[in-house]
Design an enzyme around this catalytic site. Structure first.
Site, mmCIF file in Angstrom:
data_model
loop_
_atom_site.group_PDB
_atom_site.id
_atom_site.type_symbol
_atom_site.label_atom_id
_atom_site.label_comp_id
_atom_site.label_asym_id
_atom_site.label_seq_id
_atom_site.Cartn_x
_atom_site.Cartn_y
_atom_site.Cartn_z
ATOM 1 N N ASP A 64 0.859 -1.181 0.000
ATOM 2 C CA ASP A 64 0.000 0.000 0.000
ATOM 3 C C ASP A 64 0.901 1.240 0.000
ATOM 4 O OD1 ASP A 64 -1.590 2.148 0.651
ATOM 5 O OD2 ASP A 64 -2.650 1.132 2.282
ATOM 6 N N LYS A 99 -6.141 9.330 0.836
ATOM 7 C CA LYS A 99 -4.805 8.962 1.335
ATOM 8 C C LYS A 99 -3.842 8.646 0.199
ATOM 9 C CE LYS A 99 -4.347 6.408 5.080
ATOM 10 N NZ LYS A 99 -4.598 5.271 6.009
ATOM 11 N N LYS A 113 12.817 11.277 -5.326
ATOM 12 C CA LYS A 113 13.857 12.207 -4.841
ATOM 13 C C LYS A 113 15.091 11.444 -4.356
ATOM 14 C CE LYS A 113 14.365 15.342 -0.919
ATOM 15 N NZ LYS A 113 14.419 14.469 0.262
ATOM 16 N N TYR A 153 -11.808 12.552 -4.616
ATOM 17 C CA TYR A 153 -10.888 12.254 -5.723
ATOM 18 C C TYR A 153 -10.317 13.549 -6.294
ATOM 19 C CZ TYR A 153 -9.340 10.085 -10.158
ATOM 20 O OH TYR A 153 -8.625 9.635 -11.241
#
Ligand code: UDP
Length: 317
Positions: A64, A99, A113, A153
């Site tokens: 996840d 999330k 990064k 959304y």
């Protein structure tokens, strides 16, 4: 399409088991890349990746992305596709949707990064909400109700765009943002709730097609292969964006229903049902920027794209 940008590159695709993620994974592998898919299989499916079971340049990490992402080894690109994307899905998974757009984008940007890798955000035409400008150019700032049912959304993707550009400005991450308009094709879940898979499922079953409201609202529909070609072009030409990717041929939902019945060769008719709250009345991209910067447009006609899609659903049923 084996280009220098992808041959030998090591690419993370979040949401690789989803509709768009799996098609993009296939295209990257075909272009010579190595792909690490990351997916928690909430709306994605292992079926979409089954054909890659013996592909040595592909691996899937079941994870996840709202939790810290660990991918051992160097990376060249992080493509962040993970999110519920059908209105039915994000209305059922509102908090997960918020999330993955916020925490998931933060983690995916952090991964890019740390690896000095490029980053591509799968954004959406939903950032324009129920648009008051038509067609929608990238400069349009949108008409979104932050607390409406679709806000989970729309606002997550708007936040994701803001965070992506903050990472670019603050940390110099080379970022790309594509705003994806309605796309269809093989591998959309039959029960995904979106117009095209719903209508195909209903026409194949000989049931009336459920058109929301009077069906005079419009969408433009892009065949998935065209969309994937547009995304690869964004990366190859190093276009920062945000850039609209979608078809500029606009249809009413009634016309889409008719086109699906023609493609299936079954005409069970239309039944008008209740329209969801905040369902945009019109939607069509201004694709001028994509045409100028990429020399790209969505070339597959609706009848041809639906024919290919219906053939896949007949096999997959
Ligand atoms: N729609 C419909 N019947 C369905 C599913 C969708 O009439 O069974 C309508 C929906 O209300 C919208 C359009 O078709 O006006 C496209 O919906 P979809 O869910 O495919 O994507 P959206 O554009 O809303 O993200």
């Amino acid at each position: 399409m084996a280009t220098e940008r992808f041959a030998g590159a090591r690419v993370v695709v979040t949401g690789a088991a989803g509709f768009l993620g799996s098609h993009l994974t296939d295209a990257l592998l075909a272009a010579g890349a190595e792909v690490v898919g990351v997916d928690n299989l909430v709306t994605g499916s292992l079926d979409n990746l089954a054909h890659l079971a013996s592909e040595p340049r592909f691996e899937l990490i079941e994870h996840d992305v709202t939790c810290h992402i660990e991918v051992p080894g160097p990376l060249d690109l992080v493509l962040h596709a993970a999110s519920p994307a059908s209105p039915v899905d994000y209305l059922q998974l509102p908090i997960q949707t918020l999330k993955v757009g916020s925490l998931g984008t933060h983690n995916a940007l952090g991964l890019a990064k740390d690896n000095r890798a490029g980053f591509l955000l799968f954004s959406t035409s939903e950032v324009y909400g129920d648009p008051e400008v038509h067609p929608q150019p990238e400069t349009y700032r949108g008409n979104v109700d932050p607390i409406g049912p679709r806000g989970v959304y729309d606002e997550a993707k708007r936040f994701a765009e803001a965070l992506t550009f903050a990472y670019h400005r603050t940390h110099g991450v080379p970022v790309h943002v594509v705003r994806i308009f309605n796309t269809y094709g093989p591998r959309m879940r039959m029960a995904d709730g979106r117009a095209v898979p719903n209508f195909i499922r209903q026409a194949l079953a000989g049931e009336p097609l459920t058109v929301h409201g009077d069906g005079e609202q419009t969408r433009s529909l892009c065949y998935v292969d065209d969309l994937v070609a547009g995304m690869l072009a964004v990366l190859e030409r190093d276009v920062r964006g945000p850039i609209n990717l979608g078809s500029s041929h606009e249809f009413t939902v009634n016309a889409v229903a008719e086109a699906v019945m023609d493609a299936v060769g079954s005409h069970p008719g239309i039944v008008h049902v209740e329209r969801p709250v905040d369902d945009p009345q019109v939607r069509c991209p201004d694709t001028g920027l994509a045409e100028r910067l990429l020399g790209w447009h969505a070339g597959t006609g609706l009848a041809e794209g639906l024919e290919r899609t219906v053939a896949w659903y007949r096999r997959a049923r």
